[in-house]
Design a protein around this motif. Structure first.
Motif, PDB file in Angstrom:
ATOM      1  N   GLU A 190       2.452   1.774  -3.385  1.00  0.00           N
ATOM      2  CA  GLU A 190       1.471   2.336  -4.313  1.00  0.00           C
ATOM      3  C   GLU A 190       1.284   3.829  -4.057  1.00  0.00           C
ATOM      4  OE1 GLU A 190      -3.258   1.878  -4.930  1.00  0.00           O
ATOM      5  OE2 GLU A 190      -2.119   0.002  -4.949  1.00  0.00           O
ATOM      6  N   GLU A 191       1.228   4.216  -2.779  1.00  0.00           N
ATOM      7  CA  GLU A 191       1.090   5.631  -2.434  1.00  0.00           C
ATOM      8  C   GLU A 191       2.280   6.433  -2.920  1.00  0.00           C
ATOM      9  OE1 GLU A 191       0.576   5.677   1.793  1.00  0.00           O
ATOM     10  OE2 GLU A 191      -1.426   4.789   1.676  1.00  0.00           O
ATOM     11  N   ARG A 210       0.844  -1.204   0.000  1.00  0.00           N
ATOM     12  CA  ARG A 210       0.000   0.000   0.000  1.00  0.00           C
ATOM     13  C   ARG A 210       0.876   1.249   0.000  1.00  0.00           C
ATOM     14  NH1 ARG A 210      -3.701  -0.070   4.918  1.00  0.00           N
ATOM     15  NH2 ARG A 210      -2.861  -2.106   4.634  1.00  0.00           N
ATOM     16  N   ARG A 222       4.157   5.779  -5.413  1.00  0.00           N
ATOM     17  CA  ARG A 222       4.132   5.855  -6.874  1.00  0.00           C
ATOM     18  C   ARG A 222       3.027   6.773  -7.368  1.00  0.00           C
ATOM     19  NH1 ARG A 222       5.445  -0.380  -8.596  1.00  0.00           N
ATOM     20  NH2 ARG A 222       7.630  -0.287  -7.989  1.00  0.00           N
ATOM     21  N   ASP A 252     -12.106  -0.452  -4.180  1.00  0.00           N
ATOM     22  CA  ASP A 252     -11.559  -0.979  -5.435  1.00  0.00           C
ATOM     23  C   ASP A 252     -12.624  -1.637  -6.286  1.00  0.00           C
ATOM     24  OD1 ASP A 252      -9.052  -0.199  -4.564  1.00  0.00           O
ATOM     25  OD2 ASP A 252      -8.626  -2.159  -3.659  1.00  0.00           O
ATOM     26  N   GLY A 309      -0.404   6.543  -7.022  1.00  0.00           N
ATOM     27  CA  GLY A 309      -1.782   6.059  -7.022  1.00  0.00           C
ATOM     28  C   GLY A 309      -2.630   6.900  -7.956  1.00  0.00           C
TER      29      GLY A 309
END
Length: 168
Positions: free
Chosen positions: A149-150, A146, A152, A167, A154
């Motif tokens: 992802e944050e 998680r 990167r 999701d 999101g």
């Protein structure tokens, strides 16, 4: 009571464990930003698991050497499993059965390793803590993914916690 002595021992324990986590880094790994990131992740994992398992100082001293041995062996097996999966794309049809057999053998080896170390863990931590260990490892992995992802980005403009359970 116990929480006071635990709160005093926790900083010392974390310092000891963070030092041990840095020593666990794989030999031969390239020094640099990737190595530093790996050490930070390992230190965070040690702190996360120590907290989730509610390890006493005595338990931690016995648990972490066993866990580090287990983790190194498990990583080696998982690298082989990943290698078998990568090889599938390049194999001829007549070689695929052997690849399947190798994949199952490696997965069985990982299961045998889990069984062996579950018994060893229960010699230094409780059965409840052993079960909690497996759950906490999955939770840490999810947390790590998680956060990755944050980092990167999101979805654009999405707050950090907005992705949880949304999701569809």
């Amino acid at each position: 009571m116990f929480s006071t002595s635990r709160s005093l021992a926790l900083p010392l324990l974390l310092m000891l464990l963070l030092t041990a986590g840095a020593a666990v880094a794989q030999p031969g790994a390239a020094e640099g930003p990737g190595q530093h990131r790996h050490e930070k992740i390992e230190a965070a994992r040690v702190a996360f698991l120590t907290n989730r398992l509610n390890l006493t100082t005595e338990q931690a001293q016995k648990f972490w050497p066993v866990y580090n041995e287990y983790d190194a062996r498990r990583r080696a097996v998982r690298r082989r499993i990943a290698g078998h999966k990568r090889d599938l794309a390049t194999l001829a049809d007549n070689q695929l059965q052997g690849a399947i057999d190798n994949l199952f053998a490696a997965r069985q080896e990982e299961l045998n390793l889990d069984k062996e170390y579950a018994a060893r863990f229960q010699k230094v931590i409780s059965t409840r803590q052993t079960l909690l260990l497996y759950r906490s490892e999955r939770e840490f992995t999810k947390l790590l993914l998680r956060r990755l992802e944050e980092r990167r980005g999101g979805p654009a403009g999405q707050p950090a916690d907005a992705g949880d359970g949304d999701d569809e």
